[in-house]
Design a protein around this motif. Structure first.
Motif, mmCIF file in Angstrom:
data_model
loop_
_atom_site.group_PDB
_atom_site.id
_atom_site.type_symbol
_atom_site.label_atom_id
_atom_site.label_comp_id
_atom_site.label_asym_id
_atom_site.label_seq_id
_atom_site.Cartn_x
_atom_site.Cartn_y
_atom_site.Cartn_z
ATOM 1 N N GLN A 102 0.839 -1.192 0.000
ATOM 2 C CA GLN A 102 0.000 0.000 0.000
ATOM 3 C C GLN A 102 0.877 1.246 0.000
ATOM 4 O OE1 GLN A 102 -3.480 0.308 0.050
ATOM 5 N NE2 GLN A 102 -3.376 -1.842 -0.562
ATOM 6 N N TYR A 104 0.706 4.046 1.574
ATOM 7 C CA TYR A 104 1.024 4.617 2.889
ATOM 8 C C TYR A 104 2.210 3.883 3.517
ATOM 9 C CZ TYR A 104 0.202 7.121 7.262
ATOM 10 O OH TYR A 104 0.341 7.945 8.350
ATOM 11 N N ASN A 105 2.191 2.554 3.424
ATOM 12 C CA ASN A 105 3.281 1.766 4.006
ATOM 13 C C ASN A 105 4.619 2.060 3.328
ATOM 14 O OD1 ASN A 105 1.600 0.430 5.827
ATOM 15 N ND2 ASN A 105 1.175 -1.266 4.417
ATOM 16 N N ARG A 108 5.966 5.545 4.024
ATOM 17 C CA ARG A 108 6.443 5.626 5.399
ATOM 18 C C ARG A 108 7.796 4.933 5.575
ATOM 19 N NH1 ARG A 108 3.867 2.745 10.526
ATOM 20 N NH2 ARG A 108 5.008 3.960 12.092
ATOM 21 N N PHE A 137 0.327 -13.154 -3.025
ATOM 22 C CA PHE A 137 -0.527 -12.040 -2.634
ATOM 23 C C PHE A 137 -1.951 -12.202 -3.139
ATOM 24 C CE2 PHE A 137 3.821 -10.698 -2.407
ATOM 25 C CZ PHE A 137 3.869 -10.009 -1.209
ATOM 26 N N ASP A 197 -7.602 4.952 -1.694
ATOM 27 C CA ASP A 197 -8.179 6.024 -0.897
ATOM 28 C C ASP A 197 -7.265 6.214 0.307
ATOM 29 O OD1 ASP A 197 -10.982 6.571 -2.087
ATOM 30 O OD2 ASP A 197 -10.831 4.386 -1.998
ATOM 31 N N VAL A 198 -6.658 7.369 0.394
ATOM 32 C CA VAL A 198 -5.666 7.612 1.442
ATOM 33 C C VAL A 198 -5.890 8.998 2.028
ATOM 34 C CG1 VAL A 198 -3.216 7.712 2.009
ATOM 35 C CG2 VAL A 198 -3.995 6.193 0.179
ATOM 36 N N ALA A 199 -6.170 9.032 3.337
ATOM 37 C CA ALA A 199 -6.457 10.318 3.971
ATOM 38 C C ALA A 199 -5.183 11.101 4.288
ATOM 39 C CB ALA A 199 -7.258 10.085 5.255
ATOM 40 N N GLY A 200 -4.164 10.414 4.830
ATOM 41 C CA GLY A 200 -3.008 11.132 5.316
ATOM 42 C C GLY A 200 -3.372 11.928 6.551
ATOM 43 N N ASN A 203 2.636 9.866 9.030
ATOM 44 C CA ASN A 203 3.052 10.066 10.423
ATOM 45 C C ASN A 203 4.558 10.238 10.553
ATOM 46 O OD1 ASN A 203 3.518 7.436 9.772
ATOM 47 N ND2 ASN A 203 2.562 6.550 11.588
ATOM 48 N N SER B 59 1.230 2.454 15.060
ATOM 49 C CA SER B 59 -0.030 2.553 14.337
ATOM 50 C C SER B 59 0.262 3.321 13.053
ATOM 51 C CB SER B 59 -1.070 3.304 15.170
ATOM 52 O OG SER B 59 -2.272 3.391 14.433
ATOM 53 N N PRO B 60 -0.204 2.813 11.912
ATOM 54 C CA PRO B 60 0.144 3.471 10.647
ATOM 55 C C PRO B 60 -0.757 4.673 10.371
ATOM 56 C CG PRO B 60 -1.089 1.481 10.197
ATOM 57 C CD PRO B 60 -0.941 1.567 11.696
ATOM 58 N N PHE B 101 -3.543 -3.936 8.108
ATOM 59 C CA PHE B 101 -3.124 -3.060 7.007
ATOM 60 C C PHE B 101 -1.825 -3.495 6.354
ATOM 61 C CE2 PHE B 101 -5.570 -0.393 10.056
ATOM 62 C CZ PHE B 101 -6.734 -0.375 9.293
ATOM 63 N N ASN B 102 -1.536 -4.791 6.467
ATOM 64 C CA ASN B 102 -0.355 -5.359 5.824
ATOM 65 C C ASN B 102 -0.721 -6.690 5.184
ATOM 66 O OD1 ASN B 102 2.223 -3.801 6.309
ATOM 67 N ND2 ASN B 102 1.481 -3.919 8.415
ATOM 68 N N GLU B 103 0.175 -7.173 4.336
ATOM 69 C CA GLU B 103 0.049 -8.507 3.754
ATOM 70 C C GLU B 103 0.966 -9.449 4.535
ATOM 71 O OE1 GLU B 103 -1.655 -9.775 1.184
ATOM 72 O OE2 GLU B 103 -2.728 -7.894 0.811
ATOM 73 N N ALA B 136 -8.216 5.070 7.645
ATOM 74 C CA ALA B 136 -8.473 6.008 6.545
ATOM 75 C C ALA B 136 -7.284 6.151 5.605
ATOM 76 C CB ALA B 136 -8.852 7.381 7.111
ATOM 77 N N ASN B 137 -6.147 5.593 5.999
ATOM 78 C CA ASN B 137 -4.991 5.598 5.098
ATOM 79 C C ASN B 137 -4.950 4.359 4.204
ATOM 80 O OD1 ASN B 137 -3.939 8.053 6.059
ATOM 81 N ND2 ASN B 137 -3.048 6.996 7.836
ATOM 82 N N PHE B 138 -5.923 3.470 4.404
ATOM 83 C CA PHE B 138 -5.916 2.200 3.676
ATOM 84 C C PHE B 138 -7.281 1.873 3.089
ATOM 85 C CE2 PHE B 138 -2.519 2.199 6.742
ATOM 86 C CZ PHE B 138 -1.445 1.703 6.024
ATOM 87 N N GLY B 139 -7.954 2.885 2.566
ATOM 88 C CA GLY B 139 -9.234 2.617 1.935
ATOM 89 C C GLY B 139 -10.291 3.562 2.448
#
Lengths: 448, 452
Positions: A102, A104-105, A108, A137, A197-200, A203, B59-60, B101-103, B136-139
């Motif tokens: 993803q 975000y990951n 980061r 996956f 969909d990513v809010a941000g 962090n 926490s992400p 929120f990970n695989e 909210a960062n993952f969908g």
């Protein structure tokens, strides 16, 4: 006198080395790719040679490789954090696929690495073509190329936006006043796209480099477009000077079309090499490695071409149907396939054996003395075909050590490579400007 | 004389200190949580005290605009722990990663990689993440509900364990003469096809130095306890009183036994927030100063969030409100239960709860002997196998613990004088796991994938 344009050199480690027989070479540790101390050693040697960056290729799978060698076991951001801790200046570039994580990951992890390394991180963006990775996956068949690149385009945009969510001066750290950050300078992105969909906000604050360096490696038209629009550097794959010139011209034209200066992107094709004290020594070393690898190399070539190994024979040219095809392969790496096909089409008499003497593991191959390798580098550089190379030694650490001991001094004498690092960040090494936050650009534009 | 039980002690590096006033204390770099030097110094101090592990919560997402205090977490744990591991030699490194929120393949690989580069010191604290800000960062959907998150977590840990077990010990041959890098009979795909994941395997990282990295869990809900009993080798819990600690300890160990596991194969480690002074009075003064620096508001906000309320709805001088329908709260059940249990039994007001239970964990404000007493009391009375320390300020609070509390624990014979092993399993007294019999796929053949 104006200083000469300077060469940029990365080091694509590839575990025990680029040669399929690297792990079996008599002068290497067969399980060196799993030895943290060997990684520490090669990183320090590369830094001694003032190379721009260590580069880690990757696929989240065994790639059908375990029986024939170590593949690429360690996850790149973790391994690079280890290497950051044992070096001081060299850049740290890791490949992470946009297909199986993803944004975000990924944003980061690279932002974290940029902080932890004090400005040395780079992300090589790839879309994965590897069916064995997709099977880890949950997707039996991965997307068609256009779909993969559509996802990658959006992925990179989200990552860049996340990296810009904290302004450079967002952290105030006013202990007396009890104010840590200026809330108006940390903002969400509220991205709603087709894939994500990513809010941000992220962090992690804006990083020492502003944003980590972004590399791209795709050779297909979709890959070129992604690079031209978003990349700071490309890890390209050309095996002849003509191809490299054509590629770079095309890429720079596309870059300008996206509203960026032509020289805002560094072109760094892979350069695999087998070095010896003399050309003869190098050939002997190469023959020895090829002998150890045996039939494995033909299998690798077939895999790269996306055909069955039974279609190939050592002493015969590639099959006519393959040379005549105008179809792009539906999966697989377009760039790696084309690099071989382009060579073979230019001289249709080249046998599989002869092809494998010019190109190996998808990249240009030079077998020779330090002078010859320095010449091979300088020729393409001076012709304006490249800004440098991503070096792929045959075997680690000996191939890298020989390069740093014997080729780097020649390049320095010729005035085209640094004697010492002049800056501290990867952007400094690559001569890239620190990016202004896109939000700041927008604000300035709005104010004007 | 039978040997006294040995305490396992981790340190939870929460921001630049577990107290919200830490960053203003003048004892730390206020932005240290983004600096590699900060983490490496904390790692070295902890290692000097022969602690078991460095622990990073995570926490992400960003819970709130970091205006009045720095966040408690930021840099990604596996990358940060690798930097700490490179600056230390023995201490364990445990990172929190979200199963929501990970695989599983990515997590199994990153933690196995960390285990390799650290020489067998990695642990994975599996959490399901209850933050809407992270979701909210993952969908664009809401945070999945508690049951769904735990069902996913259960399968996630099955997959991760199976991937770590895909390489038998001895699968890596590296035989130069024959060109056999692996023994294919000892390398297994997992061919997992479940409700949440479909993962073929094998992992591309050989079996790691510890066999498997240590699995840690932190949940306290019914599902969390079940998950811990099934998978975890250490739990990071949040009991506030000896009585609650004993109840939790007995319950969880019984559940572990019911899963057919040795109760000793899971270590119970409650959080322990410390504010240490030379005397109790000095500690109290230190605590008062930190409270003043924090303005008292952030602990309140934390309590309110835990209760699922707005801070304005809490009256500081009234008892902690009863919340009728606990099931409706999609929050952290462990913190919630600890707070309410103690607050009700003792009739505490909101102000008292906030003062006593900094960071949601047991708080000790006192002299080194008093901190040592708490540890000893819980260890000897069936309430804990150790603690996850949460010092008020980093690095000063940790340094005080190492210099003044550790020697007392050693004197009392309940903590090691030096490391006796090199891996986190060695420190925790956990056996190197045999390959799990679960889900071992057929020997894996590379040819299958090449053709695919």
């Amino acid at each position: 006198m104006t200083p000469r344009r300077q060469l940029h050199l990365g080091y694509n480690v590839l575990g025990d080395g680029m040669h399929p027989a690297a792990w079996r070479a008599p002068y290497t540790n067969p399980v060196g790719a799993l030895d943290p101390d060997q990684w520490t050693h090669v990183a320090r040697v590369a830094e001694r040679g003032t190379l721009d960056a260590i580069f880690l290729a990757d696929s989240p799978s065994l790639m059908g490789g375990a029986e024939g060698g170590p593949g690429l076991p360690f996850e790149p951001t973790v391994l690079l954090s280890h290497l950051a801790a044992v070096t001081e200046r060299i850049g740290l570039v890791g490949t992470v696929s946009t297909s199986f994580d993803q944004p975000y990951n990924v944003a980061r992890r690279f932002a974290s690495l940029d902080h932890l390394s004090r400005g040395r991180a780079g992300w090589n963006v790839v879309t994965s073509t590897d069916a064995s990775a997709a099977a880890n996956f949950g997707s039996a068949a991965h997307g068609a190329r256009d779909e993969r690149y559509a996802r990658a385009e959006e992925f990179v945009d989200v990552v860049n936006a996340l990296w810009d969510t904290w302004d450079d001066d967002a952290i105030v750290a006013d202990q007396a006043g009890g104010r840590f950050a200026d809330g108006g300078r940390v903002r969400p992105i509220d991205h709603h796209g087709r894939h994500f969909d990513v809010a941000g906000p992220l962090n992690v604050p804006r990083t020492p480099q502003g944003r980590p360096v972004v590399l791209q490696a795709g050779g297909s038209p979709a890959g070129l477009e992604l690079a031209a629009r978003t990349a700071d550097a490309v890890f390209a794959a050309q095996a002849s000077l003509e191809d490299a010139l054509a590629y770079t011209t095309d890429l720079r034209r596309r870059t300008v079309r996206h509203g960026r200066p032509a020289d805002s992107i560094r072109v760094l094709p892979g350069l695999s090499f087998v070095l010896g004290g003399t050309e003869e020594e190098a050939r002997r070393r190469n023959d020895e490695l090829n002998e150890i690898a045996g039939e494995d190399r033909l299998g690798t070539l077939a895999w790269q071409l996306g055909i069955d190994v039974t279609e190939l024979s050592w002493e015969a040219p590639l099959p006519d149907w393959l040379l005549d095809t105008t179809e792009l392969s539906t999966a697989g790496s377009q760039g790696s396939r084309e690099i071989v096909l382009n060579l073979a089409r230019r001289d249709r008499s080249l046998t599989a054996r002869q092809l494998l003497e010019r190109v190996i593991t998808w990249h240009r191959l030079v077998v020779g003395s330090p002078e010859q390798l320095a010449d091979a580098i300088e020729t393409w550089f001076v012709a304006g075909a490249v800004d440098g190379f991503n070096l792929m030694p045959d075997v680690n650490p000996s191939g890298l050590e020989a390069f740093v001991e014997h080729v780097v001094p020649i390049l320095r004498r010729r005035g085209i490579f640094r004697h010492e690092y002049e800056g501290t960040t990867l952007r400094d090494h690559l001569g890239l400007a620190r990016p202004t936050s896109a939000r700041r650009v927008a604000r300035t534009a709005a104010a004007a | 004389m039978s040997a006294r039980p040995q305490a396992s002690i981790g340190v939870n590096v929460l921001g630049v200190g577990c107290h919200s006033g830490a960053w203003r204390s003048g004892e730390t770099d206020p932005a240290g949580l983004y600096d590699v030097g900060f983490y490496q110094e904390v790692g070295r101090i902890a290692e000097r005290g022969t602690l078991d592990a460095i622990f990073l919560a995570d926490s992400p997402g960003l819970f709130a605009p970091p205006t009045t205090e720095p966040p408690f977490m930021g840099l990604e744990p596996t990358v940060t722990l690798t930097a700490i591991a490179a600056a230390t030699e023995r201490i364990g490194v445990v990172g929190t990663l979200s199963t929501s929120f990970n695989e599983p393949y990515n997590v199994a690989r990153r933690v196995a990689s960390l285990d390799h580069v650290s020489g067998g010191r990695a642990g994975f604290n599996a959490v399901t993440t209850y933050s809407e800000a992270a979701a909210a960062n993952f969908g664009d959907g809401p945070l999945p509900d508690h049951d769904h998150r735990y069902a996913r977590a259960d399968e996630f840990l099955d997959v991760v364990t199976a991937l770590w077990d895909g390489w038998e010990d001895g699968a890596l041959v590296g035989d130069v003469a024959t060109g056999r890098y692996v023994d294919p009979d000892r390398l297994h795909a997992i061919d997992h096809a479940g409700e949440h994941f479909s993962v073929r395997g094998p992992l591309n990282v050989p079996r790691s130095p510890q066999g498997r990295p240590v699995l840690v869990q932190a949940g306290a809900s019914e599902q969390g306890l079940r998950l811990a009993a099934r998978h975890a080798e250490a739990v990071f819990t949040s009991q506030l009183t000896l009585h609650d600690g004993q109840r939790y300890y007995a319950d969880l160990k019984a559940r572990v036994a019911r899963e057919g596991r040795d109760p000793a194969s899971l270590k119970v480690m409650p959080g322990l927030t410390t504010v240490i002074g030379g005397t109790e009075a000095e500690a109290a003064a230190r605590y008062a100063r930190l409270e003043e620096l924090a303005g008292g508001s952030s602990s309140l906000g934390q309590l309110a969030a835990t209760l699922g309320l707005d801070p304005d709805e809490l009256d500081l001088d009234a008892p902690v409100p009863e919340v009728a329908d606990r099931g409706s709260f999609n929050t952290s059940h462990g913190f919630y239960r600890s707070f309410l249990g103690v607050a009700r039994r003792e009739g505490l007001t909101v102000r008292q709860v906030v003062a006593r239970f900094q960071s949601g964990h047991r708080l000790v404000v006192g002299a080194p002997e008093q901190v040592a007493d708490t540890i000893e009391e819980w260890l000897l009375n069936g309430a804990a196998d150790g603690f996850n320390l949460m010092p008020d300020v980093f690095p000063s609070g940790l340094q005080t613990f190492v210099d003044h509390v550790v020697p007392i624990l050693r004197e009392r014979g309940i903590f090691r004088h030096e490391y006796t092993g090199s891996t986190l399993r060695d420190h925790l007294g956990l056996a190197r796991p045999a390959r799990s019999g679960r889900r071992s796929g057929a020997p894996w053949a590379a040819g299958d994938l090449r053709a695919a």
